[in-house]
Design a protein around this motif. Sequence first.
Motif, PDB file in Angstrom:
ATOM      1  N   ILE A 227     -42.035  46.659  33.610  1.00  0.00           N
ATOM      2  CA  ILE A 227     -43.195  45.770  33.733  1.00  0.00           C
ATOM      3  C   ILE A 227     -44.255  46.439  34.603  1.00  0.00           C
ATOM      4  CG2 ILE A 227     -44.026  43.576  34.650  1.00  0.00           C
ATOM      5  CD1 ILE A 227     -41.288  42.388  33.872  1.00  0.00           C
TER       6      ILE A 227
ATOM      7  N   SER B 295     -48.102  47.488  33.452  1.00  0.00           N
ATOM      8  CA  SER B 295     -49.113  46.604  34.024  1.00  0.00           C
ATOM      9  C   SER B 295     -50.435  47.332  34.265  1.00  0.00           C
ATOM     10  CB  SER B 295     -48.606  46.001  35.333  1.00  0.00           C
ATOM     11  OG  SER B 295     -48.452  46.993  36.315  1.00  0.00           O
TER      12      SER B 295
ATOM     13  N   ALA C 223     -48.975  42.443  33.150  1.00  0.00           N
ATOM     14  CA  ALA C 223     -48.540  43.037  31.882  1.00  0.00           C
ATOM     15  C   ALA C 223     -48.425  41.934  30.849  1.00  0.00           C
ATOM     16  CB  ALA C 223     -47.201  43.745  32.054  1.00  0.00           C
ATOM     17  N   GLY C 224     -49.153  42.057  29.776  1.00  0.00           N
ATOM     18  CA  GLY C 224     -49.058  41.083  28.705  1.00  0.00           C
ATOM     19  C   GLY C 224     -50.385  40.383  28.502  1.00  0.00           C
TER      20      GLY C 224
ATOM     21  N   VAL D  43     -45.220  41.434  24.994  1.00  0.00           N
ATOM     22  CA  VAL D  43     -44.615  42.135  26.119  1.00  0.00           C
ATOM     23  C   VAL D  43     -43.087  42.032  26.107  1.00  0.00           C
ATOM     24  CG1 VAL D  43     -44.873  40.219  27.779  1.00  0.00           C
ATOM     25  CG2 VAL D  43     -44.795  42.577  28.595  1.00  0.00           C
ATOM     26  N   ARG D  44     -42.540  40.869  25.730  1.00  0.00           N
ATOM     27  CA  ARG D  44     -41.067  40.754  25.687  1.00  0.00           C
ATOM     28  C   ARG D  44     -40.470  41.665  24.626  1.00  0.00           C
ATOM     29  NH1 ARG D  44     -38.613  34.855  25.810  1.00  0.00           N
ATOM     30  NH2 ARG D  44     -39.203  35.085  23.666  1.00  0.00           N
TER      31      ARG D  44
ATOM     32  N   LEU E 247     -40.571  45.216  25.930  1.00  0.00           N
ATOM     33  CA  LEU E 247     -39.493  45.447  26.894  1.00  0.00           C
ATOM     34  C   LEU E 247     -38.151  45.611  26.190  1.00  0.00           C
ATOM     35  CD1 LEU E 247     -40.580  42.919  29.651  1.00  0.00           C
ATOM     36  CD2 LEU E 247     -40.431  45.407  29.901  1.00  0.00           C
TER      37      LEU E 247
ATOM     38  N   VAL F  18     -36.376  38.315  33.914  1.00  0.00           N
ATOM     39  CA  VAL F  18     -37.671  37.981  34.502  1.00  0.00           C
ATOM     40  C   VAL F  18     -37.555  36.710  35.340  1.00  0.00           C
ATOM     41  CG1 VAL F  18     -40.045  37.265  33.997  1.00  0.00           C
ATOM     42  CG2 VAL F  18     -39.049  39.204  32.799  1.00  0.00           C
TER      43      VAL F  18
ATOM     44  N   VAL G  30     -42.056  38.975  40.896  1.00  0.00           N
ATOM     45  CA  VAL G  30     -42.863  38.830  39.682  1.00  0.00           C
ATOM     46  C   VAL G  30     -43.299  37.376  39.573  1.00  0.00           C
ATOM     47  CG1 VAL G  30     -42.758  38.880  37.137  1.00  0.00           C
ATOM     48  CG2 VAL G  30     -41.710  40.706  38.455  1.00  0.00           C
TER      49      VAL G  30
ATOM     50  N   ARG H 181     -44.946  34.672  36.521  1.00  0.00           N
ATOM     51  CA  ARG H 181     -45.012  34.595  35.060  1.00  0.00           C
ATOM     52  C   ARG H 181     -45.846  33.387  34.672  1.00  0.00           C
ATOM     53  NH1 ARG H 181     -39.301  33.882  32.599  1.00  0.00           N
ATOM     54  NH2 ARG H 181     -39.273  32.353  34.240  1.00  0.00           N
TER      55      ARG H 181
ATOM     56  N   TYR I 118     -46.556  38.777  32.589  1.00  0.00           N
ATOM     57  CA  TYR I 118     -45.803  39.032  33.811  1.00  0.00           C
ATOM     58  C   TYR I 118     -46.698  39.752  34.806  1.00  0.00           C
ATOM     59  CZ  TYR I 118     -42.012  38.282  30.466  1.00  0.00           C
ATOM     60  OH  TYR I 118     -41.188  37.770  29.494  1.00  0.00           O
TER      61      TYR I 118
END
Length: 183
Positions: free
Chosen positions: A50, A54, A60-61, A73-74, A77, A139, A148, A150, A170
């Motif tokens: 992440i 970022s 990130a995302g 993003v998931r 990952l 996460v 983190v 979210r 994230y």
Amino acid sequence: MFQPDLFAMEASITPVISADREVLDMPAILERLTEVCQRPRYSFMVLNLIAQASDRNGSAGPYIREGDRRIPVRDWLCDALMPVAQRDPRRLAIADRVRRELAERNAMPADAREAESLVEAQVAKRIRLSGRTNVSRAVSELVRAGLVRRHYQGYRVDHPNRGAQRQAVYIVNEAARRVLRRA
């Protein structure tokens, strides 16, 4: 009208430890992960990925640009962590199960290369589905550890709850980002 049940989940994922203003080093991050996470090594890998993905604000995302594609993003990952599962016995069991299911439906191609690529595609699809759950769980542990934050962004407005065509975003906190940047 106030509905307390809507906010019960949000209250349960508040950070155990807030790390925004404190000074962290790598041993402190690892110690925090071992205190909070069930799988601290996996959570550390997710945190590191992440942080790599970022922007300079640590966000990130909801999508990661990979070439000309935009990937949630998931999913990014999951794909990044897939090589970790290459020799995993569960992956081999999934591949055997896929072969068996394709053979039972007479859907297995006669060409060995085609058959193997079909099996690999099906295995990757199944691993991504389970990987999304694993990433979300990791996460959630990183959120509890205070490393983190979210939220979800999508169809209409930014929103703290998932669903309705929203994707996760994230945000790695500043202290953890500084440590990971140095490493």
